[in-house]
Design a protein around this motif. Structure first.
Motif, PDB file in Angstrom:
ATOM      1  N   ILE A  52       0.811  -1.213   0.000  1.00  0.00           N
ATOM      2  CA  ILE A  52       0.000   0.000   0.000  1.00  0.00           C
ATOM      3  C   ILE A  52       0.851   1.272   0.000  1.00  0.00           C
ATOM      4  N   ALA A  53       2.086   1.173   0.471  1.00  0.00           N
ATOM      5  CA  ALA A  53       3.004   2.320   0.464  1.00  0.00           C
ATOM      6  C   ALA A  53       4.383   1.822   0.031  1.00  0.00           C
ATOM      7  N   PRO A  54       4.531   1.511  -1.264  1.00  0.00           N
ATOM      8  CA  PRO A  54       5.747   0.831  -1.728  1.00  0.00           C
ATOM      9  C   PRO A  54       7.034   1.616  -1.486  1.00  0.00           C
ATOM     10  N   LEU A  55       8.037   0.884  -0.978  1.00  0.00           N
ATOM     11  CA  LEU A  55       9.369   1.471  -0.807  1.00  0.00           C
ATOM     12  C   LEU A  55      10.030   1.715  -2.153  1.00  0.00           C
ATOM     13  N   VAL A  56       9.844   0.775  -3.072  1.00  0.00           N
ATOM     14  CA  VAL A  56      10.359   0.887  -4.436  1.00  0.00           C
ATOM     15  C   VAL A  56       9.241   0.477  -5.388  1.00  0.00           C
ATOM     16  N   ILE A  57       9.335   0.880  -6.637  1.00  0.00           N
ATOM     17  CA  ILE A  57       8.352   0.466  -7.624  1.00  0.00           C
ATOM     18  C   ILE A  57       8.432  -1.059  -7.788  1.00  0.00           C
ATOM     19  N   GLY A  58       7.285  -1.717  -7.668  1.00  0.00           N
ATOM     20  CA  GLY A  58       7.250  -3.174  -7.741  1.00  0.00           C
ATOM     21  C   GLY A  58       7.273  -3.859  -6.389  1.00  0.00           C
TER      22      GLY A  58
ATOM     23  N   ILE B   9      16.296  -9.774  -5.733  1.00  0.00           N
ATOM     24  CA  ILE B   9      15.070  -9.758  -4.932  1.00  0.00           C
ATOM     25  C   ILE B   9      15.419  -9.732  -3.449  1.00  0.00           C
ATOM     26  N   LEU B  10      14.650  -8.965  -2.704  1.00  0.00           N
ATOM     27  CA  LEU B  10      14.728  -8.962  -1.249  1.00  0.00           C
ATOM     28  C   LEU B  10      13.369  -9.410  -0.738  1.00  0.00           C
ATOM     29  N   SER B  11      13.332 -10.563  -0.066  1.00  0.00           N
ATOM     30  CA  SER B  11      12.090 -11.101   0.503  1.00  0.00           C
ATOM     31  C   SER B  11      12.290 -11.275   1.999  1.00  0.00           C
TER      32      SER B  11
ATOM     33  N   HIS C 224      -0.938  -9.934  10.916  1.00  0.00           N
ATOM     34  CA  HIS C 224      -1.249 -10.963   9.928  1.00  0.00           C
ATOM     35  C   HIS C 224       0.052 -11.207   9.187  1.00  0.00           C
ATOM     36  N   ALA C 225       0.534 -12.428   9.224  1.00  0.00           N
ATOM     37  CA  ALA C 225       1.836 -12.733   8.618  1.00  0.00           C
ATOM     38  C   ALA C 225       1.889 -12.236   7.173  1.00  0.00           C
ATOM     39  N   HIS C 226       3.035 -11.726   6.773  1.00  0.00           N
ATOM     40  CA  HIS C 226       3.209 -11.265   5.398  1.00  0.00           C
ATOM     41  C   HIS C 226       4.685 -11.221   5.055  1.00  0.00           C
ATOM     42  N   VAL C 227       4.957 -11.329   3.766  1.00  0.00           N
ATOM     43  CA  VAL C 227       6.327 -11.269   3.261  1.00  0.00           C
ATOM     44  C   VAL C 227       6.433 -10.093   2.301  1.00  0.00           C
ATOM     45  N   HIS C 228       7.420  -9.249   2.535  1.00  0.00           N
ATOM     46  CA  HIS C 228       7.715  -8.167   1.596  1.00  0.00           C
ATOM     47  C   HIS C 228       8.619  -8.729   0.501  1.00  0.00           C
ATOM     48  N   CYS C 229       8.273  -8.476  -0.753  1.00  0.00           N
ATOM     49  CA  CYS C 229       9.103  -8.878  -1.895  1.00  0.00           C
ATOM     50  C   CYS C 229       9.427  -7.633  -2.705  1.00  0.00           C
ATOM     51  N   LEU C 230      10.704  -7.272  -2.746  1.00  0.00           N
ATOM     52  CA  LEU C 230      11.116  -6.062  -3.447  1.00  0.00           C
ATOM     53  C   LEU C 230      12.078  -6.401  -4.573  1.00  0.00           C
ATOM     54  N   PRO C 231      11.833  -5.873  -5.777  1.00  0.00           N
ATOM     55  CA  PRO C 231      12.836  -5.997  -6.837  1.00  0.00           C
ATOM     56  C   PRO C 231      13.980  -5.033  -6.532  1.00  0.00           C
ATOM     57  N   ILE C 232      15.199  -5.532  -6.627  1.00  0.00           N
ATOM     58  CA  ILE C 232      16.369  -4.718  -6.270  1.00  0.00           C
ATOM     59  C   ILE C 232      17.275  -4.565  -7.490  1.00  0.00           C
ATOM     60  N   SER C 233      17.658  -3.346  -7.787  1.00  0.00           N
ATOM     61  CA  SER C 233      18.558  -3.103  -8.917  1.00  0.00           C
ATOM     62  C   SER C 233      19.924  -3.716  -8.628  1.00  0.00           C
TER      63      SER C 233
END
Length: 204
Positions: free
Chosen positions: A40-46, A88-90, A106-115
């Motif tokens: 909902i408030a992405p750190l990076v695009i994607g 990827i950073l998960s 509520h358990a969740h995993v952040h998945c970020l594409p990393i340059s």
């Protein structure tokens, strides 16, 4: 499901709707046990949030079939990002609501594409984490190709997550701060993130 959890599947996009943000269109993948949608408030695009359909507070509470599905979803996004030239950073974090981030229960995993330019920084941070599963109720765990690395203890996990966010995005701001301070900018970032994921999917 709990009455007040906006990450449970039936209420997954309620907060988006309340804030006038893109909602169901931010869903990018759904499996039997997991939903993947743009944060909902992405750190990076994607930046994606991978959440179990069933309400559990930690990933360790998942059933075996749910854990297998989680691994399949993590592999899917790892392959999707990597074949398009991204790392990827998960990670999962659990702070029992104590930190400024006020983690959702509520358990969740952040998945970020990393340059590629930032992946070395992320790897440097993660290399200092212990190998193995969390041994504390406050922790941060990062999912790598063949192993899990974690930091336990409230203060240590907070410092580790801050370092990871700086390495991945160049900033460290709790999601509630990003939500409040960037509200006008967020609709564009959410739609841009959906478009980013769809372009990656289109590459065979």
């Amino acid at each position: 499901m709990t009455d007040s959890c906006w990450l449970c599947s039936n209420d997954r996009f309620v907060l988006n709707e309340q804030l006038g943000l893109p909602s169901e269109e931010t869903l990018v993948r759904r499996s039997k046990y997991f939903i993947a949608a743009v944060d909902i408030a992405p750190l990076v695009i994607g930046h994606l949030l991978l959440t179990p359909v069933r309400h559990v507070e930690r990933l360790s509470d998942l059933r075996n079939e749910e854990k297998r599905d989680l691994q399949q979803q993590l592999s899917y996004f790892r392959n999707l990002f990597e074949r398009n030239g991204f790392g990827i950073l998960s990670f999962e974090h659990c702070d029992n609501g104590k930190s400024a981030r006020k983690c959702v229960s509520h358990a969740h995993v952040h998945c970020l594409p990393i340059s590629n330019a930032r992946m070395g920084l992320v790897d440097a941070v993660v290399s200092n984490f212990a190998t193995g599963l969390p041994s504390d109720t406050n922790y941060l765990q990062v999912f790598l190709d063949e192993q899990v690395r974690c930091v336990c203890g409230f203060s240590s996990a907070e410092r580790a997550r801050s370092a990871l966010e700086v390495a991945a995005a160049g900033v460290c701001r709790p999601w509630r701060d990003r939500l409040q301070q960037d509200l006008e900018e967020l609709p564009r970032r959410l739609i841009e993130s959906v478009g980013f994921i769809e372009r990656l999917k289109a590459v065979t």
